[in-house]
Enzyme design. Structure first.
Site, PDB file in Angstrom:
ATOM      1  N   HIS A   1     -15.406 -22.621  26.889  1.00  0.00           N
ATOM      2  CA  HIS A   1     -15.097 -23.272  25.622  1.00  0.00           C
ATOM      3  C   HIS A   1     -14.491 -24.657  25.844  1.00  0.00           C
ATOM      4  O   HIS A   1     -14.547 -25.498  24.952  1.00  0.00           O
ATOM      5  CB  HIS A   1     -14.186 -22.388  24.751  1.00  0.00           C
ATOM      6  CG  HIS A   1     -12.864 -22.049  25.354  1.00  0.00           C
ATOM      7  ND1 HIS A   1     -12.656 -20.935  26.127  1.00  0.00           N
ATOM      8  CD2 HIS A   1     -11.665 -22.666  25.275  1.00  0.00           C
ATOM      9  CE1 HIS A   1     -11.402 -20.875  26.501  1.00  0.00           C
ATOM     10  NE2 HIS A   1     -10.761 -21.925  26.006  1.00  0.00           N
TER      11      HIS A   1
ATOM     12  N   GLY B   1      -3.484 -24.295  26.382  1.00  0.00           N
ATOM     13  CA  GLY B   1      -3.465 -25.195  27.521  1.00  0.00           C
ATOM     14  C   GLY B   1      -3.747 -24.490  28.825  1.00  0.00           C
ATOM     15  O   GLY B   1      -4.110 -25.108  29.818  1.00  0.00           O
TER      16      GLY B   1
ATOM     17  N   SER C   1      -6.173 -22.359  29.202  1.00  0.00           N
ATOM     18  CA  SER C   1      -7.602 -22.057  29.269  1.00  0.00           C
ATOM     19  C   SER C   1      -8.228 -22.624  30.532  1.00  0.00           C
ATOM     20  O   SER C   1      -8.022 -23.782  30.885  1.00  0.00           O
ATOM     21  CB  SER C   1      -8.324 -22.650  28.060  1.00  0.00           C
ATOM     22  OG  SER C   1      -8.243 -21.805  26.961  1.00  0.00           O
TER      23      SER C   1
END
Length: 472
Positions: A216, A333, A335
């Site tokens: 993503h 953050g 991710s």
């Protein structure tokens, strides 16, 4: 997770936001260096290190075939527990091999069928499910947004699967991707900055240096930098999200960039990432992220499906399948950040979850083995450990997790909140249990109560809360 070295640049992109926040221990002396010699021929259950247990699990999955219904590692008893449907010679051989064999009702096919039904009838934003071999059920979770008719629909679907097949539970917070709020890697897009964490350095199939991060993140932005206002240093080559995974392959723009397979844990601590491995339910793992730094926890489920609320369609859902479920905390953050074992096995990339690192929660990860297979990449510079990736996916239920190591027995270790061990311990992690016994004991506690500090583009924003003493 690793850090890269860039020619003629002072700063390097943080791998997984590897500010070692607080005093979480990365490496430990091997408390189980001397493995008891069991009498496997007579069916006596053998105490096993986690690495040996996962290797045995992969072998037993092959021999049990359709009778295999998952497995997990009991860290307290140091035993491999294998679920089997029915009895017979294969089950007898599993017992003789030293595993605990449980007779269960649901086969792997039964549980996969239940998950398929959930995907068809209850793909509701804010829901997730994963196979839990400890209960031999599919555990279905619903976050705080699943109410009213949505809850009724989900509950009815789960009830239809039968109480012996699935269990429904509520979880705090909201399932979301952790795409903002960190400070490891940045991209400037219309409307502001996108922030994520870099996962593992790899070599792309064409030989160019690259890294893995969340899918993503790669969908949200094409070019990435190591500072909020810096020039782009890497460009997305492949990105998968939603669907069968959440991973991106991002190539460094400078083909001379060195991308070693390492974890930079701060304060000069470097952990070599030697291989990619599957997750095993019950094993202890570590997560590094740009917002919250280092945290540890346990794998709680495999082959998880998560239904995120779509960020582009208010009425839509972004469903991701094939994830690892854990009780490790994470926040926006984080991710793309790395999930790994203390022996240096790359396990996953942070996808999303619920909760935070104050109240806790659950977090889902993209398996590294699947990301490498899909992109054709190899770890680091294609050197050490690259060949070990082959076959890592053989153990869908328990994981062919070479390198999972002794982390699951962390509660046996002394020293508590510390980054233990030294460079020699890290370089040789997983190289031999007997050689590791007691290694680095004198250095335990040297980094206790450390505060997160700015280092190579990472900033510690709170004290790390992980403690391997008494960890799962």
């Amino acid at each position: 997770m690793s850090h890269k070295r860039m020619p003629k640049r002072k700063a390097a992109i943080a791998v997984g936001g590897v500010a070692a926040l607080g005093a979480a221990a990365l490496l430990l002396p091997n408390a189980m260096a001397s493995q008891d010699k069991g009498t496997a021929a007579t069916g006596t259950v053998r105490p096993l290190k986690a690495t040996d247990a996962t290797t045995l699990a992969a072998q037993l999955k092959q021999s049990l075939g359709g009778q295999f219904a998952g497995s997990y590692y009991d860290s307290a008893k140091r035993q491999l527990v294998v679920n089997a449907v029915g009895d017979g010679d294969a089950v007898a051989r599993a017992k003789s091999a030293g595993a605990v064999v449980r007779q269960v009702e649901n086969s792997t096919a039964d549980l996969q069928s239940a998950a398929k039904t959930l995907r068809t009838k209850a793909a509701i934003p804010g829901t997730a499910w994963a196979v839990d071999p400890r209960t031999n059920k599919v555990i279905v979770s619903a976050d705080s947004t699943v109410t009213g008719a949505k809850w009724d629909r989900l509950e009815s679907t789960v009830d239809g699967l039968g109480s012996g097949t699935a269990t429904l539970k509520k979880t705090s917070g909201t399932f979301k991707t952790f795409v903002s709020g960190g400070d490891a890697i940045f991209s400037q897009v219309q409307g502001g900055n996108v922030r994520c964490s870099l996962g593992f350095n790899v070599t792309a199939s064409d030989g160019s240096p690259a890294f893995l991060t969340a899918g993503h993140c790669g969908v949200a932005a094409k070019q990435w930098s190591d500072s909020e206002t810096g020039q782009p240093l890497a460009t997305v080559d492949q990105a998968t999200f939603p669907g069968e995974g959440d991973f991106s392959l991002v190539k460094y723009d400078d083909p001379a960039t060195a991308a070693p397979s390492e974890v930079n844990a701060g304060n000069g601590q470097i952990v070599q990432i030697t291989q990619a491995a599957e997750a095993t339910v019950g094993s202890a793992v570590f997560r590094m992220g740009s917002t919250t730094g280092l945290h540890d926890g346990q794998v709680t489920g495999l082959d998880a499906t998560v239904n995120f609320q779509s960020e582009t369609d208010p009425n839509g859902v972004d469903t991701v399948t094939g994830l690892i479920q854990t009780d490790v905390c994470a926040e926006p953050g984080d991710s793309g950040g790395s999930l790994f074992t203390q022996e240096g096995a790359a396990i996953g990339l942070t996808s999303g979850g619920s909760g935070d690192c104050t109240s806790g929660g659950e977090t889902f990860f993209q398996p590294v083995t699947a990301a490498l297979a899909a992109t054709g990449a190899t770890l680091g510079d294609g050197g050490a450990g690259a060949g070990d990736q082959a076959g890592a996916g053989d153990e869908a239920g328990a994981g062919d997790q070479a390198g999972a190591g002794d982390e699951a027995a962390a509660g046996d270790q002394a020293g508590g909140d510390q980054i233990g061990g030294g460079a020699d311990d890290q370089a040789g992690a997983g190289a031999g249990a007997d050689d590791q016994a007691g290694a680095g004991a004198d250095e335990q506690g040297a980094a206790a109560d450390q505060q997160g500090t700015k280092h190579h583009g990472r900033s510690g924003q709170r004290d790390g809360t992980s403690s391997l003493t008494g960890s799962n």
